[in-house]
Structures are given as C-alpha cells and as structure tokens.
Scaffold this active site. Structure first.
Site, PDB file in Angstrom:
ATOM      1  N   HIS A   1      -6.950  -3.753 -12.924  1.00 29.26           N
ATOM      2  CA  HIS A   1      -5.914  -4.763 -13.167  1.00 29.26           C
ATOM      3  C   HIS A   1      -5.735  -5.659 -11.934  1.00 29.26           C
ATOM      4  O   HIS A   1      -5.673  -6.886 -12.045  1.00 29.26           O
ATOM      5  CB  HIS A   1      -4.599  -4.051 -13.530  1.00 29.26           C
ATOM      6  CG  HIS A   1      -3.460  -4.966 -13.853  1.00 29.26           C
ATOM      7  ND1 HIS A   1      -2.966  -5.134 -15.132  1.00 29.26           N
ATOM      8  CD2 HIS A   1      -2.716  -5.775 -13.059  1.00 29.26           C
ATOM      9  CE1 HIS A   1      -1.971  -6.009 -15.094  1.00 29.26           C
ATOM     10  NE2 HIS A   1      -1.784  -6.406 -13.848  1.00 29.26           N
ATOM     11  N   GLU A   2      -5.680  -5.030 -10.763  1.00 28.70           N
ATOM     12  CA  GLU A   2      -5.448  -5.816  -9.536  1.00 28.70           C
ATOM     13  C   GLU A   2      -6.675  -6.660  -9.170  1.00 28.70           C
ATOM     14  O   GLU A   2      -6.533  -7.805  -8.731  1.00 28.70           O
ATOM     15  CB  GLU A   2      -5.065  -4.898  -8.371  1.00 28.70           C
ATOM     16  CG  GLU A   2      -3.831  -4.022  -8.586  1.00 28.70           C
ATOM     17  CD  GLU A   2      -2.615  -4.762  -9.105  1.00 28.70           C
ATOM     18  OE1 GLU A   2      -2.503  -5.985  -8.916  1.00 28.70           O
ATOM     19  OE2 GLU A   2      -1.761  -4.105  -9.737  1.00 28.70           O
TER      20      GLU A   2
ATOM     21  N   CYS B   1       2.575  -5.847 -16.434  1.00 26.04           N
ATOM     22  CA  CYS B   1       2.187  -6.694 -15.305  1.00 26.04           C
ATOM     23  C   CYS B   1       3.445  -7.327 -14.728  1.00 26.04           C
ATOM     24  O   CYS B   1       4.262  -7.863 -15.477  1.00 26.04           O
ATOM     25  CB  CYS B   1       1.221  -7.779 -15.777  1.00 26.04           C
ATOM     26  SG  CYS B   1       0.732  -8.928 -14.471  1.00 26.04           S
ATOM     27  N   LEU B   2       3.609  -7.244 -13.426  1.00 25.17           N
ATOM     28  CA  LEU B   2       4.807  -7.824 -12.797  1.00 25.17           C
ATOM     29  C   LEU B   2       4.865  -9.336 -13.006  1.00 25.17           C
ATOM     30  O   LEU B   2       5.940  -9.925 -12.910  1.00 25.17           O
ATOM     31  CB  LEU B   2       4.825  -7.497 -11.300  1.00 25.17           C
ATOM     32  CG  LEU B   2       4.998  -6.010 -10.955  1.00 25.17           C
ATOM     33  CD1 LEU B   2       4.844  -5.792  -9.452  1.00 25.17           C
ATOM     34  CD2 LEU B   2       6.353  -5.496 -11.431  1.00 25.17           C
TER      35      LEU B   2
ATOM     36  N   HIS C   1      -6.647  -9.733 -11.067  1.00 23.03           N
ATOM     37  CA  HIS C   1      -5.757 -10.739 -10.471  1.00 23.03           C
ATOM     38  C   HIS C   1      -6.488 -11.540  -9.389  1.00 23.03           C
ATOM     39  O   HIS C   1      -6.297 -12.753  -9.258  1.00 23.03           O
ATOM     40  CB  HIS C   1      -4.532 -10.076  -9.825  1.00 23.03           C
ATOM     41  CG  HIS C   1      -3.392  -9.841 -10.772  1.00 23.03           C
ATOM     42  ND1 HIS C   1      -2.790 -10.850 -11.497  1.00 23.03           N
ATOM     43  CD2 HIS C   1      -2.723  -8.706 -11.103  1.00 23.03           C
ATOM     44  CE1 HIS C   1      -1.803 -10.352 -12.232  1.00 23.03           C
ATOM     45  NE2 HIS C   1      -1.740  -9.046 -12.009  1.00 23.03           N
TER      46      HIS C   1
ATOM     47  N   GLN D   1      -0.171 -12.759  -6.795  1.00 23.03           N
ATOM     48  CA  GLN D   1       1.118 -12.574  -7.465  1.00 23.03           C
ATOM     49  C   GLN D   1       2.289 -12.962  -6.576  1.00 23.03           C
ATOM     50  O   GLN D   1       3.409 -13.126  -7.057  1.00 23.03           O
ATOM     51  CB  GLN D   1       1.285 -11.116  -7.916  1.00 23.03           C
ATOM     52  CG  GLN D   1       0.341 -10.721  -9.040  1.00 23.03           C
ATOM     53  CD  GLN D   1       0.591  -9.296  -9.492  1.00 23.03           C
ATOM     54  OE1 GLN D   1       0.112  -8.357  -8.884  1.00 23.03           O
ATOM     55  NE2 GLN D   1       1.351  -9.114 -10.553  1.00 23.03           N
TER      56      GLN D   1
ATOM     57  N   GLY E   1       1.276  -1.568  -8.298  1.00 21.33           N
ATOM     58  CA  GLY E   1       0.230  -2.372  -7.683  1.00 21.33           C
ATOM     59  C   GLY E   1       0.699  -3.809  -7.603  1.00 21.33           C
ATOM     60  O   GLY E   1       1.529  -4.245  -8.403  1.00 21.33           O
TER      61      GLY E   1
HETATM   62 ZN    ZN Z   1      -0.495  -7.747 -12.969  1.00 22.57          ZN
END
Ligand code: ZN
Length: 172
Positions: A132-133, A90-91, A136, A51, A46
C-alpha cells in the site's frame, strides 16, 4: 510534537511519482519524527511521504507488532507470492475501506537510515502495508487497484461518504 496535515484524495500530490531519496541528513530525520507523530496521531499503521505533501520515495510504518516505528527509504518490491483479500483503509481516503486482493507475501529491497541496503519480507498485514505504501510512492491509490465496476462504486461511495470507518480498521 508536531504533525503534518494529511493530504486527501483529490490532491494532485497523491497521483505523482516520487523522487529517490539521495541524502539522509538532520533535516530528513526531523521530517521523519514529524511523520511518525502524524502516523500515530491519525492513527494509522503506515504513512507515505506524499500523504504529507513530500514528493520523496520513503514511508514510515508500525503495524503494532512491537517493532516500530520504522522507515523504508527508496523501497521496491522485488518478489511477491500468493494472494490475499484484505479490507484496506487509507488515511488519504478517510472514512472508507475496501477489500483489495494483492499478493500475500512480498520481499522489499530498501535502504535504512544508515544507507545500508536491506531486504525485508512482509507477510499478511506487514506485506499489505508495504504494498500500500509503495503504491503511494508511485502515485497509485486503492481505487487504482480495483476492477472497473468496483472502482466506480467506490468512487460513488467516496463522493457520498455515507459510511464510517470501523474502529478496528488499520489505516495506511
Ligand atoms: Zn494510503
């Protein structure tokens, strides 16, 4: 295809709320294609617009169930159910993973690319991805979902970056 650089923890764009998407045009579709590439290159399951520095309310995802890549535009959680502890990555917090407890099933209302309103339910990994997204998009990161002491320890780990992420982890 081109990728965006992924913003990491400490970048103020990750703490800001996003604006609703008001127009889906050719430019938006190009941005989407780049976000898909960025997500697959990372690799992640995702990726939310902030991000990659885009302050708009949408995210892309593909949890590897054969149904991706997908996008949800202006998504909101309208219902949630149960509880599930899952180790999240998380990226934007590369190299670390933390067990976070969240609802197990969520119902999300969003728009698709054609502007239709859709309602989609996510259980387990898909539900976790959605939550999670969407966090963000509200400027909320995993650290904000932890109890005070856990957060303190997690931030210390981030500063030291001593551990490495496991290959099997699904980063979001
Ligand atoms: Zn993340």
């Amino acid at each position: 295809m081109a990728s965006y650089p992924i913003r990491v923890f400490g970048d103020p764009v990750l703490k800001r709320e996003t604006a609703e998407v008001t127009e889906v045009n050719g430019k938006f579709v190009k941005v989407l294609d780049m976000m898909f590439d960025t997500m697959y290159d990372a690799p992640g399951i995702g990726l939310a617009a902030p991000q990659v520095g885009i302050e708009q309310r949408f995210f892309v995802y593909d949890i590897g169930d054969g149904d991706g890549p997908n996008v949800l535009i202006n998504p909101r959680v309208v219902e949630s159910e149960g509880e599930w502890a899952y180790e999240e990555g998380c990226l934007s917090i590369p190299g670390l993973a933390f067990e976070i407890v969240r609802p197990k099933i969520v119902t999300v209302q969003a728009n698709d690319l054609d502007g239709n309103e859709i309602v989609i339910e996510g259980d387990e990994l898909l539900g976790r991805c959605f939550q999670h997204e969407i966090d963000h998009l509200d400027g909320v990161l995993m650290f904000d979902r932890m109890e005070r002491l856990d957060r303190k320890a997690a931030l210390k780990q981030w500063r030291e970056r001593a551990t490495t992420i496991s290959d099997s982890l699904h980063a979001l």
